[in-house]
Write a protein that holds these residues in place. Structure first.
Motif, short mmCIF file in Angstrom:
data_model
loop_
_atom_site.label_atom_id
_atom_site.label_comp_id
_atom_site.label_asym_id
_atom_site.label_seq_id
_atom_site.Cartn_x
_atom_site.Cartn_y
_atom_site.Cartn_z
N SER A 1 34.49 63.93 7.03
CA SER A 1 35.25 65.18 7.02
C SER A 1 35.94 65.45 5.69
O SER A 1 36.29 66.59 5.40
N GLN B 1 34.59 65.67 16.83
CA GLN B 1 35.80 64.85 16.82
C GLN B 1 35.55 63.54 17.56
O GLN B 1 35.16 63.54 18.73
N SER C 1 37.99 68.59 1.67
CA SER C 1 37.20 68.76 2.88
C SER C 1 36.40 70.06 2.82
O SER C 1 36.95 71.13 2.61
N ARG D 1 40.05 65.18 13.60
CA ARG D 1 40.74 66.40 14.03
C ARG D 1 39.91 67.17 15.06
O ARG D 1 38.70 66.99 15.16
N ALA D 2 40.59 68.02 15.81
CA ALA D 2 39.97 68.67 16.96
C ALA D 2 38.77 69.52 16.58
O ALA D 2 37.75 69.54 17.28
N LYS D 3 38.87 70.23 15.46
CA LYS D 3 37.76 71.10 15.05
C LYS D 3 37.70 71.18 13.53
O LYS D 3 38.66 70.84 12.83
N SER E 1 37.82 73.58 11.48
CA SER E 1 38.77 74.48 10.81
C SER E 1 40.15 73.86 10.63
O SER E 1 41.00 74.42 9.93
N ASP E 2 40.37 72.70 11.25
CA ASP E 2 41.66 72.02 11.10
C ASP E 2 41.78 71.28 9.77
O ASP E 2 42.86 70.78 9.43
N TYR E 3 40.69 71.19 9.03
CA TYR E 3 40.71 70.48 7.75
C TYR E 3 41.04 71.43 6.61
O TYR E 3 40.71 72.61 6.64
N ASP E 4 41.68 70.88 5.58
CA ASP E 4 42.15 71.66 4.43
C ASP E 4 41.28 71.34 3.23
O ASP E 4 41.11 70.17 2.86
#
Length: 246
Positions: A19, A64, A55, A43-45, A47-50
């Protein structure tokens, strides 16, 4: 070299820990060479990564899975029945001497070492069908002491040893197991060094190549190990550190 030795079109790759950081660089290395790439993260999905943390999940299939929990690995559904390459790049570290305490030690060992075996066992039948390969990402910390991080160093030494043992055990079944040991790579786990000018200056002085590694540098090594170019390489860990360990 055959023209298609590093063409992974039609191949399926799973990067555990893909990720961000090194794993993400490896995932995109395979994707740009035609592979269907799946990634496991915490992380759950997606889009939760920055993106600021290195990422980029565009073009990757995300799932996940908390690999620090053996039951979560066992229960994780697989969207495929064959797998050409398994890259085990999961990793964590606890700073401020937290690894000298039970909680820190147990968490780091669970993620950095135990989960390697649990993931490899789970995927072995699919790797066997494809006559595939496993790449275990460890660290040059596995070859020496690591001040303040006993679990990190011990887990990486264990990963290097596991690479040898699985390499020997699974080669007769057509599964090649190898590894790569990064040096200092610019990722979110190394911010304790990269964001401290004095530490960074000292670190760069110790690297003959004169720079930190990039996730893409690790991708090149992984692609080689998974390709037909490494067909006779088994149980080895390739050090990719710009000469730092010299």
């Amino acid at each position: 070299m055959a023209q298609n030795d590093t063409d992974f079109s039609g191949k399926r790759v799973l990067v555990v820990g893909g990720s961000s950081g090194i794993g993400n660089g490896i995932a995109h290395g395979f994707r740009t060479r035609g592979a269907e790439v799946h990634v496991w993260g915490t992380r759950a999905k997606a889009s939760d990564y920055d993106a600021a943390d290195g990422s980029d999940l565009d073009g990757l299939t995300y799932q996940q899975v908390d690999v620090g929990d053996p039951d979560a690995i066992a229960a994780a559904p697989a969207d495929f029945d064959t797998l050409d390459t398994l890259v085990l790049c999961q990793g964590t570290v606890v700073y401020k001497r937290g690894e000298f305490e039970r909680e820190g030690w147990d968490r780091v060992m669970a993620v950095n070492l135990d989960s390697l075996m649990h993931c490899a066992r789970k995927m072995k039948p699919m790797l066997s069908k494809a006559q595939g390969s496993v790449i275990i990402v460890s660290s040059i910390s596995g070859y020496s002491a690591n001040v303040g991080n006993p679990a990190y160093a011990a887990s990486k030494a264990g990963a290097i040893s596991l690479t040898k043992t699985l390499g020997q055990a699974w080669a007769p079944e057509g599964i090649r197991v190898n590894g790569l040991a990064p040096g200092l790579v610019d990722t979110k786990l190394t911010k304790v060094t990269t964001e401290n000018p004095r530490r960074l200056e000292g670190a760069l002085r110790a690297i003959p190549a004169g720079r930190m590694g990039l996730p893409g540098d690790m991708a090149g090594a992984a692609i080689f190990l998974a390709s037909p170019l490494a067909a006779y390489v088994c149980g080895q860990t390739l050090i990719v550190d710009g000469g730092l360990s010299l």
